[in-house]
Design a protein around this motif. Structure first.
Motif, PDB file in Angstrom:
ATOM      1  N   TRP A  10       0.831  -1.210   0.000  1.00  0.00           N
ATOM      2  CA  TRP A  10       0.000   0.000   0.000  1.00  0.00           C
ATOM      3  C   TRP A  10       0.861   1.254   0.000  1.00  0.00           C
ATOM      4  N   ALA A  11       1.924   1.251   0.771  1.00  0.00           N
ATOM      5  CA  ALA A  11       2.825   2.406   0.822  1.00  0.00           C
ATOM      6  C   ALA A  11       3.486   2.630  -0.537  1.00  0.00           C
ATOM      7  N   PHE A  70      10.099   9.836  -2.705  1.00  0.00           N
ATOM      8  CA  PHE A  70      11.375   9.592  -2.017  1.00  0.00           C
ATOM      9  C   PHE A  70      11.189   9.561  -0.501  1.00  0.00           C
ATOM     10  N   ILE A  71      10.392  10.486   0.012  1.00  0.00           N
ATOM     11  CA  ILE A  71      10.139  10.514   1.458  1.00  0.00           C
ATOM     12  C   ILE A  71       9.416   9.236   1.886  1.00  0.00           C
ATOM     13  N   THR A  72       8.474   8.795   1.084  1.00  0.00           N
ATOM     14  CA  THR A  72       7.731   7.563   1.373  1.00  0.00           C
ATOM     15  C   THR A  72       8.659   6.353   1.357  1.00  0.00           C
ATOM     16  N   GLY A  77      11.854   2.378   4.545  1.00  0.00           N
ATOM     17  CA  GLY A  77      13.178   1.776   4.573  1.00  0.00           C
ATOM     18  C   GLY A  77      13.684   1.219   3.261  1.00  0.00           C
ATOM     19  N   LEU A  78      13.009   1.488   2.176  1.00  0.00           N
ATOM     20  CA  LEU A  78      13.451   0.930   0.902  1.00  0.00           C
ATOM     21  C   LEU A  78      14.654   1.662   0.315  1.00  0.00           C
ATOM     22  N   ALA A  83      14.346  -2.574   4.498  1.00  0.00           N
ATOM     23  CA  ALA A  83      12.899  -2.354   4.472  1.00  0.00           C
ATOM     24  C   ALA A  83      12.248  -2.935   5.720  1.00  0.00           C
ATOM     25  N   ALA A  84      11.489  -2.086   6.396  1.00  0.00           N
ATOM     26  CA  ALA A  84      10.728  -2.525   7.562  1.00  0.00           C
ATOM     27  C   ALA A  84       9.397  -3.082   7.085  1.00  0.00           C
ATOM     28  N   GLU A  85       8.914  -4.080   7.752  1.00  0.00           N
ATOM     29  CA  GLU A  85       7.596  -4.636   7.411  1.00  0.00           C
ATOM     30  C   GLU A  85       6.543  -3.822   8.158  1.00  0.00           C
TER      31      GLU A  85
END
Length: 158
Positions: A10-11, A70-72, A77-78, A83-85
């Motif tokens: 979704w993010a 970019f902020i998203t 964490g990408l 990357a955080a779940e």
């Protein structure tokens, strides 16, 4: 049904929509303004710099969408490599936070392009009125900036 897509999904959709929608609006706006600018430069090449500035104005919304993306991506964490779940609720909140710049960027860039066309017409006939002509498309920019601020504030507060 919504839980079938991960929070990260979704993010990422939010980041993609910010870039796609604002970018499409900017592409349209810069395109129509470029067509008008080309006609003016054909008649009077000395007006190139002034009409180029007018043509570039609708391109800022695409930059704003890219900034929000970019902020998203950084938020989840990408961009940092780790990357955080995130959960579905958080992912949907990030998606919603990306929508203001995506939607307002799309609409404002289209209208800013049309306003730039009119301003280019002013410069074509009265180049000494460049400053006044510039105000018309710049006013449309205000709403893109407001949407950018809301998207940034929303994403960073999640």
């Amino acid at each position: 049904m919504l839980s079938m897509i991960s929070g990260n999904g979704w993010a990422l959709l939010g980041a993609a929509l910010a870039v796609i929608l604002a970018g499409c609006g900017s592409a349209y706006g810069v395109g129509v303004a470029g067509q008008a600018a080309s006609g003016v430069v054909t008649e009077d090449p000395s007006k190139f710099a002034k009409v180029l500035i007018m043509q570039l104005l609708p391109g800022t919304q695409g930059i704003y969408g890219l900034l929000v993306a970019f902020i998203t991506l950084s938020k989840v964490g990408l961009l940092g490599g780790g990357a955080a779940e995130i959960d579905v609720t958080t992912g949907l909140m990030i998606l919603a936070a990306c929508l203001p710049i995506g939607i307002v960027g799309l609409v404002s860039a289209i209208h800013q392009g049309k306003t730039s066309v009119a301003a280019i017409g002013i410069v074509a006939k009265k180049p000494d009125q460049f400053g006044k002509a510039m105000l018309f498309p710049a006013m449309v920019e205000t709403y893109a900036i407001l949407a950018l601020l809301i998207s940034i504030l929303a994403i960073t507060s999640i």
